[in-house]
Design a protein around this motif. Structure first.
Motif, PDB file in Angstrom:
ATOM      1  N   ARG A   1      -3.025   8.805  13.098  1.00 41.32           N
ATOM      2  CA  ARG A   1      -2.893   7.420  13.541  1.00 41.32           C
ATOM      3  C   ARG A   1      -3.101   6.524  12.320  1.00 41.32           C
ATOM      4  O   ARG A   1      -4.206   6.438  11.785  1.00 41.32           O
ATOM      5  CB  ARG A   1      -3.918   7.086  14.620  1.00 41.32           C
ATOM      6  CG  ARG A   1      -3.725   7.882  15.915  1.00 41.32           C
ATOM      7  CD  ARG A   1      -4.706   7.433  16.981  1.00 41.32           C
ATOM      8  NE  ARG A   1      -6.086   7.664  16.543  1.00 41.32           N
ATOM      9  CZ  ARG A   1      -7.155   7.124  17.134  1.00 41.32           C
ATOM     10  NH1 ARG A   1      -6.994   6.297  18.154  1.00 41.32           N
ATOM     11  NH2 ARG A   1      -8.373   7.398  16.701  1.00 41.32           N
ATOM     12  N   ILE A   2      -2.055   5.867  11.900  1.00 41.16           N
ATOM     13  CA  ILE A   2      -2.094   5.026  10.702  1.00 41.16           C
ATOM     14  C   ILE A   2      -1.936   3.577  11.144  1.00 41.16           C
ATOM     15  O   ILE A   2      -0.977   3.216  11.825  1.00 41.16           O
ATOM     16  CB  ILE A   2      -0.990   5.442   9.719  1.00 41.16           C
ATOM     17  CG1 ILE A   2      -1.186   6.909   9.311  1.00 41.16           C
ATOM     18  CG2 ILE A   2      -0.991   4.532   8.494  1.00 41.16           C
ATOM     19  CD1 ILE A   2      -0.019   7.503   8.555  1.00 41.16           C
ATOM     20  N   GLY A   3      -2.901   2.736  10.760  1.00 44.92           N
ATOM     21  CA  GLY A   3      -2.940   1.371  11.252  1.00 44.92           C
ATOM     22  C   GLY A   3      -2.002   0.429  10.526  1.00 44.92           C
ATOM     23  O   GLY A   3      -1.136   0.831   9.742  1.00 44.92           O
ATOM     24  N   HIS A   4      -2.202  -0.861  10.785  1.00 41.82           N
ATOM     25  CA  HIS A   4      -1.377  -1.906  10.205  1.00 41.82           C
ATOM     26  C   HIS A   4      -1.766  -2.172   8.745  1.00 41.82           C
ATOM     27  O   HIS A   4      -2.930  -2.017   8.356  1.00 41.82           O
ATOM     28  CB  HIS A   4      -1.521  -3.200  10.998  1.00 41.82           C
ATOM     29  CG  HIS A   4      -1.418  -3.024  12.484  1.00 41.82           C
ATOM     30  ND1 HIS A   4      -0.330  -2.434  13.085  1.00 41.82           N
ATOM     31  CD2 HIS A   4      -2.271  -3.348  13.490  1.00 41.82           C
ATOM     32  CE1 HIS A   4      -0.508  -2.416  14.396  1.00 41.82           C
ATOM     33  NE2 HIS A   4      -1.686  -2.953  14.668  1.00 41.82           N
ATOM     34  N   PHE A   5      -0.796  -2.578   7.941  1.00 41.59           N
ATOM     35  CA  PHE A   5      -1.029  -3.071   6.580  1.00 41.59           C
ATOM     36  C   PHE A   5      -1.672  -2.026   5.652  1.00 41.59           C
ATOM     37  O   PHE A   5      -2.311  -2.384   4.669  1.00 41.59           O
ATOM     38  CB  PHE A   5      -1.895  -4.337   6.598  1.00 41.59           C
ATOM     39  CG  PHE A   5      -1.245  -5.502   7.289  1.00 41.59           C
ATOM     40  CD1 PHE A   5      -0.364  -6.326   6.606  1.00 41.59           C
ATOM     41  CD2 PHE A   5      -1.496  -5.755   8.634  1.00 41.59           C
ATOM     42  CE1 PHE A   5       0.237  -7.409   7.249  1.00 41.59           C
ATOM     43  CE2 PHE A   5      -0.901  -6.832   9.283  1.00 41.59           C
ATOM     44  CZ  PHE A   5      -0.027  -7.654   8.590  1.00 41.59           C
ATOM     45  N   ALA A   6      -1.519  -0.764   5.946  1.00 43.10           N
ATOM     46  CA  ALA A   6      -1.992   0.282   5.029  1.00 43.10           C
ATOM     47  C   ALA A   6      -0.957   0.490   3.923  1.00 43.10           C
ATOM     48  O   ALA A   6       0.231   0.170   4.084  1.00 43.10           O
ATOM     49  CB  ALA A   6      -2.226   1.590   5.782  1.00 43.10           C
ATOM     50  N   ALA A   7      -1.429   1.029   2.788  1.00 43.77           N
ATOM     51  CA  ALA A   7      -0.534   1.328   1.664  1.00 43.77           C
ATOM     52  C   ALA A   7      -0.838   2.741   1.185  1.00 43.77           C
ATOM     53  O   ALA A   7      -1.861   2.981   0.535  1.00 43.77           O
ATOM     54  CB  ALA A   7      -0.715   0.320   0.535  1.00 43.77           C
ATOM     55  N   LEU A   8       0.030   3.675   1.498  1.00 37.36           N
ATOM     56  CA  LEU A   8      -0.197   5.091   1.225  1.00 37.36           C
ATOM     57  C   LEU A   8       0.868   5.614   0.269  1.00 37.36           C
ATOM     58  O   LEU A   8       2.057   5.331   0.442  1.00 37.36           O
ATOM     59  CB  LEU A   8      -0.159   5.903   2.524  1.00 37.36           C
ATOM     60  CG  LEU A   8      -1.017   5.387   3.694  1.00 37.36           C
ATOM     61  CD1 LEU A   8      -0.870   6.311   4.893  1.00 37.36           C
ATOM     62  CD2 LEU A   8      -2.473   5.249   3.283  1.00 37.36           C
ATOM     63  N   GLY A   9       0.419   6.396  -0.719  1.00 42.65           N
ATOM     64  CA  GLY A   9       1.360   7.042  -1.622  1.00 42.65           C
ATOM     65  C   GLY A   9       1.813   6.192  -2.780  1.00 42.65           C
ATOM     66  O   GLY A   9       2.754   6.565  -3.496  1.00 42.65           O
ATOM     67  N   GLY A  10       1.148   5.063  -3.012  1.00 44.03           N
ATOM     68  CA  GLY A  10       1.496   4.244  -4.164  1.00 44.03           C
ATOM     69  C   GLY A  10       1.081   4.902  -5.461  1.00 44.03           C
ATOM     70  O   GLY A  10       0.283   5.846  -5.482  1.00 44.03           O
ATOM     71  N   PRO A  11       1.595   4.443  -6.589  1.00 44.64           N
ATOM     72  CA  PRO A  11       1.259   5.057  -7.875  1.00 44.64           C
ATOM     73  C   PRO A  11      -0.217   4.892  -8.197  1.00 44.64           C
ATOM     74  O   PRO A  11      -0.858   3.930  -7.764  1.00 44.64           O
ATOM     75  CB  PRO A  11       2.141   4.293  -8.880  1.00 44.64           C
ATOM     76  CG  PRO A  11       2.484   3.016  -8.193  1.00 44.64           C
ATOM     77  CD  PRO A  11       2.534   3.318  -6.738  1.00 44.64           C
ATOM     78  N   PRO A  12      -0.786   5.833  -8.945  1.00 46.42           N
ATOM     79  CA  PRO A  12      -2.212   5.763  -9.287  1.00 46.42           C
ATOM     80  C   PRO A  12      -2.537   4.524 -10.111  1.00 46.42           C
ATOM     81  O   PRO A  12      -1.738   4.103 -10.951  1.00 46.42           O
ATOM     82  CB  PRO A  12      -2.458   7.050 -10.078  1.00 46.42           C
ATOM     83  CG  PRO A  12      -1.118   7.468 -10.565  1.00 46.42           C
ATOM     84  CD  PRO A  12      -0.142   7.010  -9.537  1.00 46.42           C
ATOM     85  N   GLN A  13      -3.702   3.971  -9.872  1.00 39.23           N
ATOM     86  CA  GLN A  13      -4.165   2.825 -10.653  1.00 39.23           C
ATOM     87  C   GLN A  13      -4.876   3.354 -11.905  1.00 39.23           C
ATOM     88  O   GLN A  13      -6.092   3.242 -12.057  1.00 39.23           O
ATOM     89  CB  GLN A  13      -5.063   1.942  -9.795  1.00 39.23           C
ATOM     90  CG  GLN A  13      -4.326   1.383  -8.588  1.00 39.23           C
ATOM     91  CD  GLN A  13      -5.197   0.540  -7.692  1.00 39.23           C
ATOM     92  OE1 GLN A  13      -5.776  -0.450  -8.120  1.00 39.23           O
ATOM     93  NE2 GLN A  13      -5.290   0.935  -6.423  1.00 39.23           N
ATOM     94  N   ASP A  14      -4.096   3.936 -12.761  1.00 42.55           N
ATOM     95  CA  ASP A  14      -4.575   4.582 -13.973  1.00 42.55           C
ATOM     96  C   ASP A  14      -3.637   4.168 -15.100  1.00 42.55           C
ATOM     97  O   ASP A  14      -2.416   4.402 -15.021  1.00 42.55           O
ATOM     98  CB  ASP A  14      -4.557   6.101 -13.777  1.00 42.55           C
ATOM     99  CG  ASP A  14      -5.173   6.872 -14.931  1.00 42.55           C
ATOM    100  OD1 ASP A  14      -4.970   6.440 -16.090  1.00 42.55           O
ATOM    101  OD2 ASP A  14      -5.817   7.896 -14.683  1.00 42.55           O
ATOM    102  N   MET A  15      -4.180   3.571 -16.144  1.00 44.30           N
ATOM    103  CA  MET A  15      -3.336   3.035 -17.215  1.00 44.30           C
ATOM    104  C   MET A  15      -2.593   4.129 -17.977  1.00 44.30           C
ATOM    105  O   MET A  15      -1.645   3.839 -18.704  1.00 44.30           O
ATOM    106  CB  MET A  15      -4.184   2.187 -18.161  1.00 44.30           C
ATOM    107  CG  MET A  15      -4.734   0.935 -17.490  1.00 44.30           C
ATOM    108  SD  MET A  15      -5.747  -0.083 -18.579  1.00 44.30           S
ATOM    109  CE  MET A  15      -4.479  -0.709 -19.689  1.00 44.30           C
ATOM    110  N   LYS A  16      -3.008   5.395 -17.822  1.00 46.20           N
ATOM    111  CA  LYS A  16      -2.304   6.499 -18.479  1.00 46.20           C
ATOM    112  C   LYS A  16      -1.068   6.919 -17.701  1.00 46.20           C
ATOM    113  O   LYS A  16      -0.245   7.674 -18.216  1.00 46.20           O
ATOM    114  CB  LYS A  16      -3.251   7.696 -18.646  1.00 46.20           C
ATOM    115  CG  LYS A  16      -4.473   7.426 -19.513  1.00 46.20           C
ATOM    116  CD  LYS A  16      -5.317   8.671 -19.714  1.00 46.20           C
ATOM    117  CE  LYS A  16      -5.936   9.177 -18.420  1.00 46.20           C
ATOM    118  NZ  LYS A  16      -6.866   8.192 -17.803  1.00 46.20           N
ATOM    119  N   TYR A  17      -0.953   6.475 -16.460  1.00 46.78           N
ATOM    120  CA  TYR A  17       0.176   6.896 -15.624  1.00 46.78           C
ATOM    121  C   TYR A  17       1.478   6.343 -16.187  1.00 46.78           C
ATOM    122  O   TYR A  17       1.587   5.147 -16.476  1.00 46.78           O
ATOM    123  CB  TYR A  17      -0.032   6.412 -14.193  1.00 46.78           C
ATOM    124  CG  TYR A  17       1.075   6.817 -13.257  1.00 46.78           C
ATOM    125  CD1 TYR A  17       1.245   8.142 -12.885  1.00 46.78           C
ATOM    126  CD2 TYR A  17       1.946   5.868 -12.739  1.00 46.78           C
ATOM    127  CE1 TYR A  17       2.261   8.517 -12.027  1.00 46.78           C
ATOM    128  CE2 TYR A  17       2.967   6.233 -11.868  1.00 46.78           C
ATOM    129  CZ  TYR A  17       3.122   7.557 -11.519  1.00 46.78           C
ATOM    130  OH  TYR A  17       4.123   7.926 -10.668  1.00 46.78           O
TER     131      TYR A  17
END
Length: 262
Positions: free
Chosen positions: A57-73
């Motif tokens: 059950r995934i709610g409203h306004f979720a953000a899944l699978g976005g790129p990592p918040q890592d400056m090396k990415y």
């Protein structure tokens, strides 16, 4: 039949089971796979190489699978995998992994992830875990089965949280939290054994007594860590219901890379 709202956007290449439900204004990316009877609320984005199992059950306004918040990415193809029967509430963010680790962020089964939770890149999350609202965990964190993270808690990168552990609300955890233990306060400090949680999960009185003895050994007897580990080996060798949990606790301590909270 799949029930996809007419205002949702499903990119070509996405794979959705026939029983999946998608709410209005949600966006499902081309490399996403979603299993049976999973529901997705409105205004949610699921992107990247993301696989989601059944009955989530995934709610409203979720953000899944976005790129990592890592400056090396640098745009590498990394993944997010989510198991079965998880509840993921509003405004939760979960990122994919990085090539500096194994390229995978993993969420197990039967987890309860409340609103505004952040699970960063390369985290490995077990089963039956509660993430209270606004709990935030940095990259490369491991969380064991049945752990609970209190609201507004924060976990430093590369930290491990053992199974059945409890991290109090508004606590900052910068070293490993051993299994079965409670930690709390602004900089998380040991506060005892998670007795109530263990009772609810069927641990015997003898097992809890052994873990309380282990806690005293670690935190109350003014021993060095090496001295405490030697005594824990002796405690585990006594057998009985405490042998397995004390052995698990000892193995966790012996494999800690950031040391344990002291």
């Amino acid at each position: 039949m799949t029930r996809i709202h007419s205002a949702a956007i499903i990119e070509a290449g996405a794979s959705l089971d026939d029983t999946v439900q998608i709410g209005p204004y949600s966006v499902i990316g081309a490399h996403v796979r979603i299993g049976a009877y999973t529901t997705v609320g409105s205004h949610t984005i699921i992107e990247g190489h993301t696989t989601i199992g059944d009955n989530n059950r995934i709610g409203h306004f979720a953000a899944l699978g976005g790129p990592p918040q890592d400056m090396k990415y640098a745009g590498e193809s990394t993944r997010l995998k989510i198991g079965n029967r998880n509840t993921i509430r509003e405004f939760t963010t979960i990122n994919t992994g990085t090539t500096q680790d194994n390229g995978l962020t993993y969420i197990g089964d039967d987890n309860w992830i409340m609103a505004y939770v952040h699970i960063a890149h390369d985290c490995q999350i077990g089963n039956h875990i509660v993430f209270s609202s606004n709990s935030q965990i940095a990259g490369h964190v491991n969380v064991g089965d049945w752990a609970i993270l209190g609201g507004m808690s924060g976990v430093h990168q590369f930290v491990r949280i053992g199974e059945h552990a409890f991290l109090g609300g508004a606590s900052a955890l910068v070293q490993d939290l051993p299994p079965y233990m409670v930690a709390a306060s602004e900089k998380a400090q040991p506060r005892g054994v998670n007795i109530e949680g263990l009772r609810r999960r069927g641990f015997t009185a003898d097992a809890i007594s052994a873990l309380r003895a282990a806690y005293r050994t670690l935190y109350k007897n003014s021993l060095s860590l090496d001295e405490a580990k030697a005594q824990l080996h002796e405690l585990a060798r006594r057998g009985g219901d405490g042998e397995v949990p004390v052995t698990i606790l000892l193995r966790f301590i012996e494999t800690a890379t950031r040391s344990i909270i002291r």
